[in-house]
Write a protein that holds these residues in place. Structure first.
Motif, PDB file in Angstrom:
ATOM      1  N   GLN A 167     -23.050  16.656 -74.820  1.00 22.40           N
ATOM      2  CA  GLN A 167     -24.503  16.760 -74.673  1.00 22.40           C
ATOM      3  C   GLN A 167     -24.913  16.598 -73.204  1.00 22.40           C
ATOM      4  OE1 GLN A 167     -26.614  13.703 -76.907  1.00 22.40           O
ATOM      5  NE2 GLN A 167     -27.938  15.328 -77.682  1.00 22.40           N
ATOM      6  N   SER A 168     -24.298  15.627 -72.554  1.00 22.60           N
ATOM      7  CA  SER A 168     -24.653  15.378 -71.165  1.00 22.60           C
ATOM      8  C   SER A 168     -24.195  16.542 -70.271  1.00 22.60           C
ATOM      9  CB  SER A 168     -24.068  14.024 -70.768  1.00 22.60           C
ATOM     10  OG  SER A 168     -23.620  14.022 -69.468  1.00 22.60           O
ATOM     11  N   GLU A 169     -22.999  17.059 -70.534  1.00 18.29           N
ATOM     12  CA  GLU A 169     -22.505  18.205 -69.748  1.00 18.29           C
ATOM     13  C   GLU A 169     -23.422  19.420 -69.922  1.00 18.29           C
ATOM     14  OE1 GLU A 169     -18.384  19.183 -70.554  1.00 18.29           O
ATOM     15  OE2 GLU A 169     -18.488  21.008 -69.312  1.00 18.29           O
ATOM     16  N   ILE A 170     -23.878  19.635 -71.153  1.00 18.95           N
ATOM     17  CA  ILE A 170     -24.735  20.792 -71.412  1.00 18.95           C
ATOM     18  C   ILE A 170     -26.106  20.618 -70.763  1.00 18.95           C
ATOM     19  CG2 ILE A 170     -25.969  22.037 -73.248  1.00 18.95           C
ATOM     20  CD1 ILE A 170     -23.395  21.809 -74.876  1.00 18.95           C
ATOM     21  N   ARG A 171     -26.642  19.413 -70.841  1.00 17.58           N
ATOM     22  CA  ARG A 171     -27.948  19.165 -70.195  1.00 17.58           C
ATOM     23  C   ARG A 171     -27.869  19.458 -68.708  1.00 17.58           C
ATOM     24  NH1 ARG A 171     -29.786  14.040 -73.495  1.00 17.58           N
ATOM     25  NH2 ARG A 171     -30.710  15.159 -75.246  1.00 17.58           N
ATOM     26  N   LYS A 172     -26.773  19.004 -68.083  1.00 15.50           N
ATOM     27  CA  LYS A 172     -26.620  19.207 -66.635  1.00 15.50           C
ATOM     28  C   LYS A 172     -26.454  20.682 -66.289  1.00 15.50           C
ATOM     29  CE  LYS A 172     -24.589  14.791 -65.421  1.00 15.50           C
ATOM     30  NZ  LYS A 172     -23.357  14.295 -66.037  1.00 15.50           N
ATOM     31  N   GLY A 173     -25.619  21.355 -67.059  1.00 12.91           N
ATOM     32  CA  GLY A 173     -25.273  22.732 -66.694  1.00 12.91           C
ATOM     33  C   GLY A 173     -26.201  23.793 -67.258  1.00 12.91           C
ATOM     34  N   TRP A 174     -26.796  23.508 -68.410  1.00 13.81           N
ATOM     35  CA  TRP A 174     -27.536  24.582 -69.098  1.00 13.81           C
ATOM     36  C   TRP A 174     -28.961  24.201 -69.523  1.00 13.81           C
ATOM     37  CZ3 TRP A 174     -22.280  23.839 -69.478  1.00 13.81           C
ATOM     38  CH2 TRP A 174     -21.472  24.915 -69.118  1.00 13.81           C
ATOM     39  N   GLY A 175     -29.377  23.000 -69.178  1.00 14.99           N
ATOM     40  CA  GLY A 175     -30.750  22.600 -69.511  1.00 14.99           C
ATOM     41  C   GLY A 175     -30.837  21.864 -70.834  1.00 14.99           C
ATOM     42  N   ASP A 176     -32.035  21.330 -71.134  1.00 11.56           N
ATOM     43  CA  ASP A 176     -32.117  20.476 -72.326  1.00 11.56           C
ATOM     44  C   ASP A 176     -32.718  21.164 -73.540  1.00 11.56           C
ATOM     45  OD1 ASP A 176     -34.641  20.527 -71.408  1.00 11.56           O
ATOM     46  OD2 ASP A 176     -34.690  18.421 -70.745  1.00 11.56           O
ATOM     47  N   SER A 177     -32.815  22.505 -73.519  1.00  9.90           N
ATOM     48  CA  SER A 177     -33.354  23.168 -74.709  1.00  9.90           C
ATOM     49  C   SER A 177     -32.252  23.373 -75.760  1.00  9.90           C
ATOM     50  CB  SER A 177     -33.981  24.512 -74.335  1.00  9.90           C
ATOM     51  OG  SER A 177     -32.979  25.359 -73.856  1.00  9.90           O
TER      52      SER A 177
END
Ligand SMILES: Nc1nc2c(ncn2[C@@H]2O[C@H](COP(=O)(O)OP(=O)(O)OP(=O)(O)O)[C@@H](O)[C@H]2O)c(=O)[nH]1
Ligand SMILES: [Mg+2]
Length: 210
Positions: A167-177
């Motif tokens: 979740q944290s990797e995705i938020r950083k790389g691809w945003g929180d949507s």
């Protein structure tokens, strides 16, 4: 007041509609569709079967089994789509190119497609293919929800750690949507969260009973 959950009712009566080897064979491009994508063997067909309470999609121990776009109708306007798994090395190259071309054509052109459920094996998340799908979702603005599948294969703590890390990797790389959850087909874990996403994308939010 009693609350009806229309998505549950529709999923329970889902019917196989058609297998399309090419975009031209897909049902007419109207209404609402949610597609299930992911690496071969990630558990796409199993997740679909669990959500629909049926053995609609073929599951297999042999990766690369789903070779076509398989459409399941929920009602006249709504469908779920089992996409071919990507990244299976042993598939002959011409066949691989054929799928890739048609998968890309489907993803790139389908008006009815309202969201993509991306399945990742909780033990092997964030492969290059997964990242490619995340990039595509970000670039095209296609809503995405991730199921970390086979959560029953890890202890609760280990699964939860992976969830937080990814979740944290995705938020950083691809945003929180992009949203993400744990899922297990045999344990029927994570169904409610997944139904809530489907209901939103298929415009079937909970409605008070008449
Ligand atoms: N323990 C466990 N096994 C699972 C789960 N989901 C899928 N599997 C198993 O993993 C294997 C692959 O599952 P499928 O659902 O066929 O995977 P798929 O992503 O549709 O695979 P392709 O169609 O080949 O791309 C099968 O042996 C399933 O029984 C799960 O949540 N827990
Ligand atoms: Mg499959």
């Amino acid at each position: 007041m009693q609350v009806k959950n229309p998505i549950l009712g529709l999923c329970q009566t889902a019917k196989f509609a058609i297998s399309a080897a090419k975009v031209e064979q897909c049902p007419p491009d109207a209404g609402y569709e949610v597609a299930f994508a992911g690496r071969s063997n990630a558990g796409k067909s199993s997740a679909l079967n669990t959500l629909t309470h049926a053995s609609l999609a073929r599951t297999s121990k042999t990766p690369g089994r789903t070779q076509l776009l398989n459409f399941f109708s929920l009602d006249d306007d709504r469908r779920l789509v089992d996409l071919p798994g990507y990244g299976y090395a042993k598939v002959p190259i011409p066949l691989k190119q054929h799928w890739q071309r048609h998968l890309e054509a489907y993803l790139g052109s389908r008006e009815a497609l309202k969201g993509l459920i991306l399945m990742m094996d909780v033990r092997h998340p964030m492969t290059d293919f997964d990242k490619m799908m995340l990039d595509w979702s970000k670039a095209s603005g296609m809503p995405m929800h991730i199921l970390l599948t086979k959560a029953d294969k890890l202890t609760f703590g280990a699964a939860k750690n992976t969830l937080l890390k990814v979740q944290s990797e995705i938020r950083k790389g691809w945003g929180d949507s992009i949203t993400i959850q744990l899922f297990s087909a045999p344990k029927r874990q994570g169904l409610e969260e997944a139904y809530a996403v489907l209901a939103r994308w298929l415009e079937l939010a909970d409605k008070p009973a008449e």
